[in-house]
Enzyme design. Structure first.
Site, mmCIF file in Angstrom:
data_model
loop_
_atom_site.group_PDB
_atom_site.id
_atom_site.type_symbol
_atom_site.label_atom_id
_atom_site.label_comp_id
_atom_site.label_asym_id
_atom_site.label_seq_id
_atom_site.Cartn_x
_atom_site.Cartn_y
_atom_site.Cartn_z
ATOM 1 N N GLY A 84 0.816 -1.196 0.000
ATOM 2 C CA GLY A 84 0.000 0.000 0.000
ATOM 3 C C GLY A 84 0.855 1.252 0.000
ATOM 4 O O GLY A 84 2.078 1.201 -0.109
ATOM 5 N N ASP A 86 0.709 5.674 1.510
ATOM 6 C CA ASP A 86 -0.009 6.767 2.160
ATOM 7 C C ASP A 86 -0.326 7.883 1.175
ATOM 8 O O ASP A 86 -1.327 8.572 1.315
ATOM 9 C CB ASP A 86 0.817 7.301 3.333
ATOM 10 C CG ASP A 86 1.081 6.222 4.367
ATOM 11 O OD1 ASP A 86 0.101 5.653 4.875
ATOM 12 O OD2 ASP A 86 2.252 5.934 4.659
ATOM 13 N N GLY A 99 2.449 2.952 8.633
ATOM 14 C CA GLY A 99 2.359 1.775 9.490
ATOM 15 C C GLY A 99 3.642 1.441 10.217
ATOM 16 O O GLY A 99 3.690 0.467 10.974
ATOM 17 N N GLU A 105 9.906 -2.362 4.135
ATOM 18 C CA GLU A 105 9.150 -2.230 2.889
ATOM 19 C C GLU A 105 10.070 -1.829 1.736
ATOM 20 O O GLU A 105 9.962 -2.354 0.626
ATOM 21 C CB GLU A 105 8.039 -1.196 3.063
ATOM 22 C CG GLU A 105 6.881 -1.692 3.910
ATOM 23 C CD GLU A 105 5.857 -0.613 4.200
ATOM 24 O OE1 GLU A 105 4.683 -0.966 4.398
ATOM 25 O OE2 GLU A 105 6.218 0.580 4.243
#
Length: 232
Positions: A84, A86, A99, A105
Site C-alpha cells: 500500500g 499513504d 504503518g 518495505e
C-alpha cells in the site's frame, strides 16, 4: 462503496498479477492486509506462492491465514511486491511508512523485479506532502539528527513540525528497533532532492519517499479499480 470495499477492489486487481509459483513481497497496512486475505483464499485452493513479509504484523496475519512465508535471506530475489501507500503522485512517487514498516518495505521492494502499489483514491495526489513524511532514525543522537533534518528542510525551502511518533507506552519503536520522526513539511515540490538530502544524514536510517520503485499503481474508487503506470 466504502473505504474498505475500495481497498478490497484494489487488492483483487493486484491479485490478478500474481502467478502461481511466484516469490512475493507482501506489504504492510490496511490495504495490504486485504490483499493477504484474498491471497490466503487462493492458497487454500492450492495456489502456490512463497511470501516475504515486510513487518512482524504482516507475518502474523500470513501465518494465521496460512500464507507460506520465507525470510528475505532465504528468498533474496523476488518476482513481485504488492504494498500500500499513504500517498501516490502521477509519477508513482510514494510516501509510505504510516504503518511504521518503511525500512523493511523499501528493502523488500528493492529486492523485487516489480512493485505494485494498491490504494484507494484518497491516496492519489498531484504533489506529495499532505501526509506527514515518516523518517526512520537511530535512537542514538536523536536531537542531533532532528537538527540535521531541520537544516536540510530549510535548504530546500521546507518547514513544518517534526514529531517523534508515539505509541501507547512511549516512543514508537520499529521492528528494527528505531524511532520515527513524522515530518509535516506540507507540499514537497522536489521529492528527489529531499530524498537525497535525507540519505546524507548519518542518523537517518531510511525515509518514506519511494521514488522510481513502483511499476504500477492500482487505485480504487466508487466506480472500481484503475491501473496507473509511472509518468516519468
Amino acid at each position: 462503496m466504502d473505504a474498505r470495499e475500495m481497498k478490497i477492489k484494489a487488492a483483487e486487481a493486484a491479485l490478478a498479477h500474481v502467478e502461481s509459483g511466484m516469490r512475493l513481497g507482501i506489504g504492510t497496512g490496511s490495504t495490504a492486509e486485504e490483499f493477504v486475505r484474498l491471497l490466503a483464499e487462493k492458497v487454500a485452493g492450492g495456489f502456490q506462492v512463497e511470501g516475504v513479509p515486510t513487518s512482524e504484523r504482516t507475518a502474523r496475519l500470513c501465518v494465521e491465514l496460512g500464507v507460506p512465508l520465507k525470510s528475505l535471506d532465504e528468498l533474496p530475489a523476488l518476482d513481485l511486491t504488492v504494498d500500500g501507500a499513504d500517498e501516490v503522485d502521477p509519477a508513482l512517487r510514494l510516501i509510505k511508512g504510516g504503518g511504521g514498516a518503511l525500512l523493511r518495505e523499501k528493502i523488500v521492494a528493492a529486492a523485487s523485479q516489480r512493485m505494485i502499489v494498491i490504494a484507494d483514491e484518497s491516496k492519489l495526489v498531484e504533489t506529495l506532502g499532505a501526509f506527514a513524511l515518516p523518517i526512520e532514525v537511530n535512537p542514538f543522537g536523536l536531537v542531533s539528527t532532528r537538527i540535521a533534518i531541520e537544516k536540510v528542510a530549510a535548504r530546500l525551502g521546507l518547514s513544518g513540525e517534526l514529531n517523534l511518533r508515539q505509541s501507547g507506552d512511549g516512543e514508537f519503536t520499529t521492528d528494527g528497533g528505531h524511532h520515527i520522526i513524522d515530518a509535516s513539511f506540507g507540499r514537497i515540490p522536489d521529492a528527489e532532492a529531499l530524498s537525497s538530502e535525507l540519505n546524507s544524514i548519518p542518523g537517518v536510517v531510511e525515509h518514506g519517499l519511494f521514488i522510481n520503485m513502483a511499476a504500477l499503481a492500482i487505485i480504487a474508487g466508487p466506480a472500481g479499480a484503475r491501473t496507473l503506470q509511472a509518468n516519468r
